[in-house]
Design an enzyme around this catalytic site. Structure first.
Site, PDB file in Angstrom:
ATOM      1  N   LYS A 188       0.589  -1.264  -0.111  1.00 57.54           N
ATOM      2  CA  LYS A 188       0.320  -0.067   0.163  1.00 57.54           C
ATOM      3  C   LYS A 188       0.721   1.178   0.333  1.00 57.54           C
ATOM      4  CE  LYS A 188      -2.603   3.993   1.701  1.00 57.54           C
ATOM      5  NZ  LYS A 188      -1.929   4.529   1.208  1.00 57.54           N
ATOM      6  N   THR A 245       0.305   7.205  12.704  1.00 56.27           N
ATOM      7  CA  THR A 245      -0.557   5.884  12.252  1.00 56.27           C
ATOM      8  C   THR A 245      -0.141   4.378  12.493  1.00 56.27           C
ATOM      9  OG1 THR A 245      -0.150   6.975  10.396  1.00 56.27           O
ATOM     10  CG2 THR A 245      -0.782   4.879   9.392  1.00 56.27           C
ATOM     11  N   GLU A 264       7.984   1.238  11.934  1.00 58.00           N
ATOM     12  CA  GLU A 264       9.446   2.380  11.414  1.00 58.00           C
ATOM     13  C   GLU A 264       9.117   3.702  10.966  1.00 58.00           C
ATOM     14  OE1 GLU A 264      12.924   3.665  10.337  1.00 58.00           O
ATOM     15  OE2 GLU A 264      13.005   1.997  10.373  1.00 58.00           O
ATOM     16  N   CYS A 299      14.137  10.291   7.286  1.00 50.64           N
ATOM     17  CA  CYS A 299      13.339   9.711   8.715  1.00 50.64           C
ATOM     18  C   CYS A 299      14.367   9.914   9.567  1.00 50.64           C
ATOM     19  CB  CYS A 299      12.718   8.143   8.477  1.00 50.64           C
ATOM     20  SG  CYS A 299      14.107   7.170   7.904  1.00 50.64           S
ATOM     21  N   GLU A 398       8.791  16.423  15.397  1.00 48.01           N
ATOM     22  CA  GLU A 398       9.663  15.624  14.577  1.00 48.01           C
ATOM     23  C   GLU A 398       8.915  16.816  13.474  1.00 48.01           C
ATOM     24  OE1 GLU A 398       8.164  12.409  12.040  1.00 48.01           O
ATOM     25  OE2 GLU A 398      10.284  12.030  11.432  1.00 48.01           O
TER      26      GLU A 398
HETATM   27  P1  NAD Z   1       1.255   8.813   7.292  1.00 46.74           P
HETATM   28  O1  NAD Z   1       1.665   7.970   8.481  1.00 46.74           O
HETATM   29  O2  NAD Z   1      -0.276   9.165   7.390  1.00 46.74           O
HETATM   30  O3  NAD Z   1       1.597   7.991   5.955  1.00 46.74           O
HETATM   31  C1  NAD Z   1       2.374   6.330   5.823  1.00 46.74           C
HETATM   32  C2  NAD Z   1       1.917   5.556   5.489  1.00 46.74           C
HETATM   33  O4  NAD Z   1       1.406   5.717   5.961  1.00 46.74           O
HETATM   34  C3  NAD Z   1       1.190   6.072   4.230  1.00 46.74           C
HETATM   35  O5  NAD Z   1       1.028   4.968   3.013  1.00 46.74           O
HETATM   36  C4  NAD Z   1      -0.511   6.045   4.515  1.00 46.74           C
HETATM   37  O6  NAD Z   1      -1.367   6.419   3.348  1.00 46.74           O
HETATM   38  C5  NAD Z   1      -0.921   5.161   5.915  1.00 46.74           C
HETATM   39  N1  NAD Z   1      -1.819   5.679   6.345  1.00 46.74           N
HETATM   40  C6  NAD Z   1      -2.522   6.545   6.368  1.00 46.74           C
HETATM   41  N2  NAD Z   1      -3.362   6.323   7.702  1.00 46.74           N
HETATM   42  C7  NAD Z   1      -3.454   5.183   7.474  1.00 46.74           C
HETATM   43  C8  NAD Z   1      -4.230   4.482   8.768  1.00 46.74           C
HETATM   44  N3  NAD Z   1      -5.759   4.439   9.539  1.00 46.74           N
HETATM   45  N4  NAD Z   1      -4.362   3.228   8.152  1.00 46.74           N
HETATM   46  C9  NAD Z   1      -3.386   2.783   7.591  1.00 46.74           C
HETATM   47  N5  NAD Z   1      -2.151   2.971   7.033  1.00 46.74           N
HETATM   48  C10 NAD Z   1      -2.639   4.623   6.430  1.00 46.74           C
HETATM   49  O7  NAD Z   1       2.353   9.776   7.358  1.00 46.74           O
HETATM   50  P2  NAD Z   1       2.431  10.607   6.474  1.00 46.74           P
HETATM   51  O8  NAD Z   1       1.490  11.581   6.553  1.00 46.74           O
HETATM   52  O9  NAD Z   1       2.820  10.554   5.190  1.00 46.74           O
HETATM   53  O10 NAD Z   1       3.218  11.590   7.196  1.00 46.74           O
HETATM   54  C11 NAD Z   1       3.253  12.203   8.485  1.00 46.74           C
HETATM   55  C12 NAD Z   1       4.377  12.510   8.820  1.00 46.74           C
HETATM   56  O11 NAD Z   1       5.248  11.050   9.230  1.00 46.74           O
HETATM   57  C13 NAD Z   1       5.580  12.897   8.984  1.00 46.74           C
HETATM   58  O12 NAD Z   1       5.166  14.199   9.450  1.00 46.74           O
HETATM   59  C14 NAD Z   1       6.813  12.241   9.701  1.00 46.74           C
HETATM   60  O13 NAD Z   1       6.773  12.354  10.902  1.00 46.74           O
HETATM   61  C15 NAD Z   1       6.241  10.656   9.053  1.00 46.74           C
HETATM   62  N6  NAD Z   1       7.193   9.938   8.628  1.00 46.74           N
HETATM   63  C16 NAD Z   1       7.972   9.714   8.671  1.00 46.74           C
HETATM   64  C17 NAD Z   1       8.448   8.698   7.752  1.00 46.74           C
HETATM   65  C18 NAD Z   1      10.045   7.878   8.061  1.00 46.74           C
HETATM   66  O14 NAD Z   1      11.183   7.327   7.247  1.00 46.74           O
HETATM   67  N7  NAD Z   1      10.165   7.239   9.413  1.00 46.74           N
HETATM   68  C19 NAD Z   1       8.453   9.030   6.586  1.00 46.74           C
HETATM   69  C20 NAD Z   1       6.909   9.198   5.958  1.00 46.74           C
HETATM   70  C21 NAD Z   1       6.729   9.729   7.136  1.00 46.74           C
END
Ligand code: NAD
Length: 494
Positions: A188, A245, A264, A299, A398
């Site tokens: 996904k 999430t 992660e 990250c 963060e």
């Molecule tokens: P997010 O957690 O919302 O999204 C990451 C993934 O999770 C996406 O594929 C998203 O569609 C999915 N997701 C979102 N809600 C979900 C749910 N209820 N159930 C299952 N899957 C779900 O993160 P984001 O909005 O892309 O970014 C927000 C924050 O996440 C950033 O500001 C940062 O803090 C963090 N982030 C960290 C990394 C990392 O590499 N550690 C990478 C991206 C984002």
């Protein structure tokens, strides 16, 4: 790499994309689509399928069927290895196309995108492909009349939920080991970075991965991600993204089949500079690069500079100087050091974080604003906030954007205290010419990675994982295989 080759690909029309289920491109069950907005100029690049829970269930069923009939897991190791190697070759052959597509989709500067995305993805697939016939089981040291045999078996169906910052790199960190050991995968991608992962899965089919073994379902996290998390037929969920999430995924697991969940999550990684470190200009460049590359959307970004108080003024000036060389620009230009912020939403969050830092008493000494707004794209100046206290929100939360906080410390003890004063524990960096201090810091910092006299380097041979609220379980290295296997003991009376 020639700029002209990038230019030739950067105006290509991108076709509307569907899910990849059971080896076929499939529209959403309700026909829904969502626009893909390029952060380069805010224009509509294409559309992707807006998946439904029904689409996700179909993909999971396809993955399960592929696992149960053994079309992949029961192939001889050498055959699976050949497919993985061919897949890595195809990723390399299509590297430029993938990097340009990715940069248009998520805004990463092309020079970095090329190295960190397709090239790193190919290396990961090759590494795990090579591992297939190198991992052995164990015979336990039992009494003479019994044989204790321990084997690692694939778990079954793995769900992988991927963020938008480095979809190919982070995606293959999960898909690589999961597929190598014989699992099926349902992937996904993030809403704002799906295109390259769909292409990656197409290349897998081309390399000979049987249909149904790797499925991709695009759409909203709260719909298809939730359906994946709540499924009774997914054995392991591997995730990179936000803590919020991550918490939901743990709940989904508890509410469904207790699937294993590997997280992660984010970081607030300290980058520590001691006064005996030499060549401040070189270190300043590493500090600036450690936070500002990919607009801070990394990250392991070194987002908290901790610097010894007697060199603080000189060092901050050096970081400001290094940062002036990192002007944001069009991600598709090879000389661009900082590309676009992934989305308008993320840009607003970054600007908000700067406002909050100022409210808490921080002093913006560089940047702080949106830039290149006339392009229609989402760009932000690299930003340095001095005078940040341990209690400040910028120190603790963060941002996931190009914002560096600066805090000074008196001595080693205070540096360690500050380094360990957040809920996170992903990465860190230490600059010192004192070898004993370097080792003391390695032992004392609570983080999955400690970089010494460098920042951000790594390859697939070493694990990457967080402690505390940065998550659990490591990606990369042979250790990652453990996440996608179950141990089985056979106890045989002789
Ligand atoms: P997010 O957690 O919302 O999204 C990451 C993934 O999770 C996406 O594929 C998203 O569609 C999915 N997701 C979102 N809600 C979900 C749910 N209820 N159930 C299952 N899957 C779900 O993160 P984001 O909005 O892309 O970014 C927000 C924050 O996440 C950033 O500001 C940062 O803090 C963090 N982030 C960290 C990394 C990392 O590499 N550690 C990478 C991206 C984002």
């Amino acid at each position: 790499m020639e700029q002209s080759a990038i230019d030739a690909l950067s105006t290509n029309k991108v076709a509307s994309q569907k899910h990849l289920i059971d080896g076929n491109a499939i529209a959403s069950s309700d026909g829904g689509t969502m626009d893909v907005i390029s952060p380069i100029d805010g224009s509509k690049l294409t559309t992707i399928a807006r998946g439904t829970a029904e689409d996700m269930d179909r993909a999971i069923a396809s993955a399960r069927e592929a696992f149960v009939d053994g079309r992949w897991k029961d192939q001889p190791p050498a055959a699976r290895k050949r497919v993985m190697h061919k897949w890595a070759d195809l990723i390399e052959q299509n590297a430029l196309e993938l990097a340009v597509l990715g940069a248009r989709d998520n805004g990463t500067e092309i020079a970095m995108a090329l190295k960190a995305e397709p090239m790193s993805a190919a290396a990961t697939i090759r590494y795990y492909g090579e591992a297939i016939d190198k991992k052995y089981g164990e015979i336990a040291p039992t009494a003479k009349d019994v044989l204790g045999m321990v084997t690692q078996e694939p778990v079954g169906v793995v769900g992988a939920i991927i963020p938008w910052n480095f979809p190919l790199m982070i995606g293959t960190w999960k898909i690589g080991p999961a597929l190598a050991v014989g699992n099926s995968v349902v992937l996904k991608p993030a809403e704002t970075a799906s295109l390259t992962l769909i292409r990656l899965a197409e290349l897998a089919l081309e390399a000979g991965l049987p249909q149904g073994v790797l499925n991709v379902v695009t759409g909203e996290g709260g719909v298809v991600g939730e359906a994946l998390g709540l499924s009774m037929d997914v054995d392991v969920l591997a995730f990179t993204g936000s803590g919020a999430t991550g918490r939901r995924l743990l709940e989904y697991s508890a509410r469904s089949n207790l699937k294993r969940v590997y997280l992660e999550l984010g970081g607030k990684s300290p980058h520590i500079v001691f006064n005996e470190a030499d060549d401040l200009a070189h270190i300043a460049k590493a500090v600036a690069g450690g936070i500002f590359r990919n607009s801070g959307q990394v990250c392991v970004a070194g987002s908290r500079l901790l610097v010894q108080d007697d060199i603080k003024e000189d060092f901050v000036n050096a970081v400001v100087k290094a940062t002036t060389q990192m002007t944001p620009g069009n991600p598709l230009q090879l000389e661009t050091k900082i590309g676009a912020v992934n989305s308008s939403n993320q840009l607003q969050q970054n600007l908000q974080a700067v406002a909050i830092a100022t409210e808490d008493g921080g002093n913006v000494v560089f940047g702080g604003k949106r830039c290149l707004a006339d392009t229609g794209g989402f760009y932000m100046e690299p930003t340095i906030v001095d005078g940040v206290k341990v209690s400040d929100r910028l120190f603790q939360k963060e941002v996931f954007g190009p914002v560096l906080s600066v805090t000074s410390f008196k001595d080693e003890q205070e540096a360690i205290m500050l380094a360990n004063s957040t809920d996170y524990g992903l990465a860190s960096g230490v600059w010192t010419s004192n070898i004993s201090r370097a080792h003391r810091m390695i032992k004392s910092i609570r983080a999955g990675v400690v970089h010494v006299n460098t920042y951000g380097g790594a390859d697939v041979t070493v694990p990457l994982g967080g402690v505390g609220q940065s998550g659990n379980g490591s990606d990369k290295s042979l250790h990652a295989i453990e996440k996608y296997t179950n141990l089985k003991t056979a106890w045989i009376q002789l």
